[in-house]
Design an enzyme around this catalytic site. Structure first.
Site, mmCIF file in Angstrom:
data_model
loop_
_atom_site.group_PDB
_atom_site.id
_atom_site.type_symbol
_atom_site.label_atom_id
_atom_site.label_comp_id
_atom_site.label_asym_id
_atom_site.label_seq_id
_atom_site.Cartn_x
_atom_site.Cartn_y
_atom_site.Cartn_z
ATOM 1 N N LYS A 2 1.062 -0.977 0.388
ATOM 2 C CA LYS A 2 0.459 0.123 0.525
ATOM 3 C C LYS A 2 1.026 1.578 0.140
ATOM 4 O O LYS A 2 1.457 2.014 1.033
ATOM 5 C CB LYS A 2 -0.733 -0.035 1.229
ATOM 6 N N GLU A 4 3.428 7.439 15.467
ATOM 7 C CA GLU A 4 2.193 7.222 15.600
ATOM 8 C C GLU A 4 1.436 6.047 15.194
ATOM 9 O O GLU A 4 1.015 5.689 15.624
ATOM 10 C CB GLU A 4 1.851 8.528 15.507
ATOM 11 N N GLU A 62 9.998 1.354 10.691
ATOM 12 C CA GLU A 62 11.220 2.277 10.094
ATOM 13 C C GLU A 62 10.405 3.609 10.470
ATOM 14 O O GLU A 62 9.334 3.730 9.836
ATOM 15 C CB GLU A 62 11.788 1.814 8.941
ATOM 16 N N CYS A 113 14.089 10.138 6.639
ATOM 17 C CA CYS A 113 13.742 9.894 7.903
ATOM 18 C C CYS A 113 15.616 9.927 8.153
ATOM 19 O O CYS A 113 15.585 9.912 9.906
ATOM 20 C CB CYS A 113 13.794 8.340 7.861
ATOM 21 N N GLU A 119 11.130 15.140 15.135
ATOM 22 C CA GLU A 119 11.154 14.871 13.515
ATOM 23 C C GLU A 119 10.308 15.744 13.043
ATOM 24 O O GLU A 119 9.238 15.833 13.434
ATOM 25 C CB GLU A 119 10.869 13.580 12.825
HETATM 26 P P1 NAI Z 1 2.060 8.659 7.984
HETATM 27 O O1 NAI Z 1 2.747 7.482 8.947
HETATM 28 O O2 NAI Z 1 0.672 8.862 8.318
HETATM 29 O O3 NAI Z 1 1.881 7.919 6.971
HETATM 30 C C1 NAI Z 1 2.900 6.649 6.059
HETATM 31 C C2 NAI Z 1 1.622 5.671 5.053
HETATM 32 O O4 NAI Z 1 1.013 4.444 6.374
HETATM 33 C C3 NAI Z 1 1.010 5.755 4.393
HETATM 34 O O5 NAI Z 1 1.206 4.974 3.430
HETATM 35 C C4 NAI Z 1 -0.773 5.958 4.934
HETATM 36 O O6 NAI Z 1 -1.578 5.792 3.824
HETATM 37 C C5 NAI Z 1 -0.064 4.967 6.312
HETATM 38 N N1 NAI Z 1 -1.175 4.873 7.334
HETATM 39 C C6 NAI Z 1 -1.891 6.064 7.688
HETATM 40 N N2 NAI Z 1 -2.924 6.051 8.453
HETATM 41 C C7 NAI Z 1 -2.509 4.737 9.040
HETATM 42 C C8 NAI Z 1 -3.431 3.949 9.632
HETATM 43 N N3 NAI Z 1 -4.247 4.070 10.596
HETATM 44 N N4 NAI Z 1 -3.272 2.253 9.225
HETATM 45 C C9 NAI Z 1 -1.956 1.775 8.474
HETATM 46 N N5 NAI Z 1 -1.257 2.344 7.690
HETATM 47 C C10 NAI Z 1 -1.665 4.101 7.915
HETATM 48 O O7 NAI Z 1 3.136 9.806 7.851
HETATM 49 P P2 NAI Z 1 2.440 10.963 7.242
HETATM 50 O O8 NAI Z 1 1.251 11.382 8.099
HETATM 51 O O9 NAI Z 1 2.513 11.596 6.060
HETATM 52 O O10 NAI Z 1 3.792 11.909 7.682
HETATM 53 C C11 NAI Z 1 4.052 12.441 9.099
HETATM 54 C C12 NAI Z 1 5.165 12.772 9.721
HETATM 55 O O11 NAI Z 1 5.423 10.999 9.840
HETATM 56 C C13 NAI Z 1 6.252 13.384 9.272
HETATM 57 O O12 NAI Z 1 6.415 14.236 9.445
HETATM 58 C C14 NAI Z 1 7.638 12.477 9.328
HETATM 59 O O13 NAI Z 1 7.351 13.186 10.793
HETATM 60 C C15 NAI Z 1 6.698 11.151 9.890
HETATM 61 N N6 NAI Z 1 7.832 10.407 8.253
HETATM 62 C C16 NAI Z 1 8.438 9.508 8.976
HETATM 63 C C17 NAI Z 1 8.696 8.826 8.394
HETATM 64 C C18 NAI Z 1 10.135 8.036 7.615
HETATM 65 O O14 NAI Z 1 10.993 7.682 6.833
HETATM 66 N N7 NAI Z 1 10.465 7.515 9.259
HETATM 67 C C19 NAI Z 1 8.314 8.926 6.254
HETATM 68 C C20 NAI Z 1 7.156 9.775 6.673
HETATM 69 C C21 NAI Z 1 6.657 10.365 7.430
#
Ligand code: NAI
Ligand code: MG
Length: 497
Positions: free
Chosen positions: A195, A251, A270, A304, A401
């Site tokens: 996904k 989260e 990650e 990240c 972050e």
């Molecule tokens: P997110 O964690 O909400 O999204 C990442 C993935 O999780 C996306 O594919 C999203 O559709 C999916 N997702 C969202 N809610 C979900 C749920 N309840 N159950 C299962 N999958 C779910 O990240 P977001 O909101 O785009 O970004 C927020 C912050 O997260 C960023 O500002 C950053 O600090 C952090 N982040 C860290 C990343 C990393 O590389 N470790 C990558 C993206 C975001």
């Protein structure tokens, strides 16, 4: 080197179609018939309509993946060496579509085209690396003499694919993240449901089409675009998924762990970082300083491992700050398709507000803004590269972050102080050390709580080197042998002699 975009007809054709889900080797609309818009963050304009998969579609995809996993074709007819050939062919097709895929990555994510091309080149290397591992998966044999029955046994281990895998990836490196997840799972012999993030599903769908062309059997690879709270949550909770791999926010990482408890599926995570980059006065500053700038502002800080906390030995602090600011002021921000631009837009308006709120919190908490701090223009989501000094470890901008182009620079007097400050975070993903003193470098590397420590470099990735986080940066390691282990179970067989 930035290549010229000579033939982008394929991208235009791709964007002119409504994007469908890839389930069981077929392209299909979502069960609900709903779609969602996908934007170009440089313009704020809609560039595609994409099928909005929900829990019913996830269920169909998991069923297709289970059927493919259990099929004679995937289990027996296709040998491990054949799996290697399929991966190699897939890599060839990524190469054949290089210009177009990188272009699509830039118009969907915003990243400078040079970064998109570099990430795609790394992705291809990564697929080829795992393609070479498929026929080298085996257990160990041992003569067991300490058995509880006091007996003599021949014991051996077998390495088996974990089964049907769910993979949820973020938007900051859509191709690289998809490949980091898919290639080792396929090498191990799993089937998968991927996904992609709802902001950047386009290149993942193209990767699916190329995998089909490479010849992977129907249902081994399924791609369901959709919202996180719908498709993502359904995948994480699905009782027929054996393992879930996630990259994203802490989260949602927590939500994934909770959802996985239903069937105790295996979980790898990650979850980002707040990585320290440490410059000692005996370092080669001609390399350390520009690399420090690059380490935070590449991909607009949406990385990240971004070197978001720069620690500089006090006796060179002012000099380093002045040079960092000078280089930063020379960075050009604009549409990633223009190869002159060093930074593209942030991914969304929401991310832009998030970054700006952090900047405001930095000011409220008393740190000093020395450059940047504002949105650029009104079209797209561009933000100035931003630097703070006079920060302390309690501030939100030093603890959390930001995932944007915001650097905090702090001085340190002693080795012990920089160890303490570097580790004073809930994260533990990466760290950088700049010194010409070998003993100091390696001693410090041993004290830092980080999954990757770079000495006299930063953000160097290698498919052969494990990558992942200590502490709340996650669970497990991707890349290398460890990356394959994430997708396998070990079975012990004992035969009493
Ligand atoms: P997110 O964690 O909400 O999204 C990442 C993935 O999780 C996306 O594919 C999203 O559709 C999916 N997702 C969202 N809610 C979900 C749920 N309840 N159950 C299962 N999958 C779910 O990240 P977001 O909101 O785009 O970004 C927020 C912050 O997260 C960023 O500002 C950053 O600090 C952090 N982040 C860290 C990343 C990393 O590389 N470790 C990558 C993206 C975001
Ligand atoms: Mg989110």
């Amino acid at each position: 080197m930035v290549m010229e975009a000579t033939d982008l007809a394929g991208v235009e054709k791709f964007l002119s179609r409504q994007q469908l889900l890839f389930i069981g080797g077929r392209w299909c609309e979502s069960t609900s018939g709903e779609t969602f818009p996908v934007l170009n963050p440089a313009t704020g304009k809609v560039i595609a309509q994409v099928a909005k998969g929900g829990s019913a579609d996830i269920d169909l995809a998991v069923k297709a993946a289970r059927k493919a996993f259990c099929s004679d074709e995937w289990q027996k007819k296709i040998t491990p060496a054949d799996r290697g050939k399929l991966l190699w062919k897939w890599a060839d097709l990524l190469e054949a579509n290089f210009i177009e895929l990188a272009h699509l990555e830039t118009i969907n994510n915003g990243m400078p085209i040079a970064i998109a091309q570099m990430a795609l080149a790394e992705s291809i290397k990564f697929v080829r690396y795992y393609s070479g591992m498929t026929a080298k998966i085996h257990g160990k044999a041992q003569h067991s003499k300490s058995g509880s029955n006091g007996g003599n046994a021949l014991a051996y281990t077998i390495r088996e694919p974990v089964g049907v895998v769910g993979q949820i990836i973020p938007w900051n490196g859509p191709i690289l993240m998809a490949i980091w997840k898919m290639a080792p799972a396929l090498a191990a012999g799993c089937s998968l449901v991927l996904k992609p993030d709802e902001k950047t599903p386009l290149t993942a769908l193209w990767l699916g089409a190329l995998a089909m062309e490479a010849g992977f059997p129907k249902g081994v690879i399924n791609i369901v675009s959709g919202l996180g709270e719908e498709a993502g949550a359904a995948l994480a909770a699905h009782s027929d998924i054996d393992k879930i791999a996630f990259t994203g926010s802490p989260e949602i990482g927590r939500e994934i762990v909770k959802a996985s408890a239903g069937n105790f599926k295996r979980v790898s995570l990650e979850l980002g970082g707040k990585s320290p980059n440490i410059i000692f006065s005996d370092a080669n500053l001609e390399i350390a300083i520009p690399t420090a700038v690059q380490s935070i502002f590449a991909n607009q800080g949406q990385v990240c491992t971004a070197g978001s906390r720069l620690y500089v030995e006090a006796n060179i602090f002012d000099r380093v700050v002045d040079t960092v600011v000078m280089i930063t002021k020379g960075l050009k921000v604009g549409n990633g398709l223009n190869p002159d631009n060093h930074l593209g837009p942030l991914i969304s308006n929401k991310q832009l507000s998030r970054v700006h709120q952090y900047v405001e919190s930095g000011l409220q908490e008393g740190s000093k803004l020395i450059t940047g701090g504002k949105q650029i223009g009104e079209t797209g989501y561009f933000y100035e590269p931003t630097i703070f000094i006079n920060c302390n470890s309690q501030m939100k901008i030093v603890q959390e972050e930001i995932f944007g182009p915001v650097l905090t620079i702090m001085p340190f007097e002693s080795f012990d102080e920089v160890v303490q400050k570097s580790n004073n975070t809930t994260y533990g993903l990466a760290a950088g050390i700049w010194t010409n003193n070998i003993k100091k470098a390696h001693t410090l590397a041993s004290y830092l709580q980080a999954g990757t420590v770079w000495i006299n470099s930063y953000n160097v990735f290698d498919p052969t080197c494990p990558f992942g986080g200590f502490k709340q940066s996650g669970w497990g390691r991707e890349c290398g042998q460890e990356g394959l282990d994430l997708y396998m179970e070990t079975k012990t067989v004992m035969c009493t002699l």
